[in-house]
Scaffold this motif. Structure first.
Motif, PDB file in Angstrom:
ATOM      1  N   HIS A 113       0.837  -1.196   0.000  1.00 34.33           N
ATOM      2  CA  HIS A 113       0.000   0.000   0.000  1.00 34.33           C
ATOM      3  C   HIS A 113       0.874   1.249   0.000  1.00 34.33           C
ATOM      4  O   HIS A 113       0.629   2.203  -0.741  1.00 34.33           O
ATOM      5  CB  HIS A 113      -0.926  -0.010   1.218  1.00 34.33           C
ATOM      6  CG  HIS A 113      -1.818   1.180   1.295  1.00 34.33           C
ATOM      7  ND1 HIS A 113      -1.386   2.406   1.787  1.00 34.33           N
ATOM      8  CD2 HIS A 113      -3.126   1.364   0.947  1.00 34.33           C
ATOM      9  CE1 HIS A 113      -2.369   3.271   1.727  1.00 34.33           C
ATOM     10  NE2 HIS A 113      -3.444   2.662   1.234  1.00 34.33           N
ATOM     11  N   ARG A 135      -5.566   3.301  -1.349  1.00 34.59           N
ATOM     12  CA  ARG A 135      -6.468   2.462  -0.560  1.00 34.59           C
ATOM     13  C   ARG A 135      -7.618   1.957  -1.410  1.00 34.59           C
ATOM     14  O   ARG A 135      -7.972   0.766  -1.384  1.00 34.59           O
ATOM     15  CB  ARG A 135      -7.006   3.252   0.638  1.00 34.59           C
ATOM     16  CG  ARG A 135      -7.870   2.418   1.584  1.00 34.59           C
ATOM     17  CD  ARG A 135      -8.550   3.295   2.610  1.00 34.59           C
ATOM     18  NE  ARG A 135      -9.531   4.187   1.981  1.00 34.59           N
ATOM     19  CZ  ARG A 135     -10.756   3.789   1.604  1.00 34.59           C
ATOM     20  NH1 ARG A 135     -11.130   2.522   1.768  1.00 34.59           N
ATOM     21  NH2 ARG A 135     -11.590   4.660   1.063  1.00 34.59           N
ATOM     22  N   MET A 138      -6.421  -0.599  -4.157  1.00 35.17           N
ATOM     23  CA  MET A 138      -6.105  -1.914  -3.608  1.00 35.17           C
ATOM     24  C   MET A 138      -7.346  -2.630  -3.108  1.00 35.17           C
ATOM     25  O   MET A 138      -7.416  -3.857  -3.149  1.00 35.17           O
ATOM     26  CB  MET A 138      -5.062  -1.787  -2.507  1.00 35.17           C
ATOM     27  CG  MET A 138      -3.696  -1.354  -3.029  1.00 35.17           C
ATOM     28  SD  MET A 138      -2.364  -1.488  -1.830  1.00 35.17           S
ATOM     29  CE  MET A 138      -2.260  -3.272  -1.619  1.00 35.17           C
TER      30      MET A 138
END
Length: 247
Positions: A113, A135, A138
């Motif tokens: 991340h 965020r 993903m």
């Protein structure tokens, strides 16, 4: 996150999807353009050069034609094999990179991340926005996000060895057909001049077309390929003259 930022992310995502599917840039054409132009150029230059050498050596029209057909078959197979091996190596590298990304995502999701976040920061996003975009990306598809933004691998750009091999072989064969047609219909006493003229015209058209599609100078593209085509045909004609069957 504020409502304004959320609207920005939604609009950006929608625009990105629309642009990806509907807008065509010159760089997206380079893959097929490269393979097609390379194959057709090789087909014209290699086959015409072989037959120019045979004509200069004083062989019969049937021998010249047989040489051209053999050159077409051998050249097309060589192009297909070379392109297949080259693109397959690229595909193997891409698969290895994808496997490594899968392993890294399984072992340390937070690090991945942060890695994606840093990529977006480097591209000009603010830290908070980059963190939120990473965020959401993903959460949607972590592997696809890393493949696209970290490795530069997308569905449209991924290597396809068989397609590349077939395209190269087909374009070579199409290019080689042009000088073959000249040999089939031109009288032997005029064959050398007609073969040279028709091949150079075909090369000029091909080079100009490739330059136009790539938004480069049409004249420069045509002259560049004509120069190398004339040089190849001239040298092979010289070799044929020195090893003439009448010598």
């Amino acid at each position: 996150m504020g409502n304004g930022l959320q609207r920005y992310l939604v609009i950006s995502s929608i625009c990105g999807i629309f642009m990806r599917h509907h807008e065509i840039h010159t760089s997206q054409r380079l893959g097929w353009l490269r393979a097609s132009v390379l194959g057709a150029n090789d087909g014209i230059i290699s086959t015409a050069s072989l037959m120019m050498g045979m004509v200069a050596a004083g062989t019969s029209a049937s021998s010249v034609l047989l040489t051209g057909v053999a050159g077409l078959v051998a050249g097309a197979m060589s192009m297909a094999a070379g392109e297949y091996v080259s693109v397959h190596s690229q595909a193997d590298t891409e698969k290895a990179d994808i496997r490594r990304e899968i392993r890294e995502l399984e072992e340390d999701l937070d690090a991945e991340h942060r890695e994606l976040e840093e990529i977006y920061v480097a591209r000009g996003l603010t830290r908070n926005l980059a963190k939120e975009v990473a965020r959401q990306m993903m959460a949607h598809d972590a592997l696809a996000a890393h493949a696209r933004d970290e490795l530069g691998i997308t569905e449209h750009s991924s290597a396809r060895p068989l397609e590349a091999a077939l395209a190269s072989a087909a374009s070579f064969a199409l290019g080689a057909t042009i000088p073959l047609l000249v040999v089939m219909f031109a009288p032997i006493q005029w064959m050398q001049g007609v073969l040279l003229g028709v091949s150079l015209v075909a090369l000029a058209c091909l080079g100009g077309l490739a330059a136009r599609v790539g938004r480069a100078s049409v004249l420069q593209g045509a002259l560049r390929v004509c120069f190398w085509g004339a040089a190849a045909m001239g040298l092979t004609a010289l070799v044929g003259h020195f090893f003439s069957v009448s010598a």
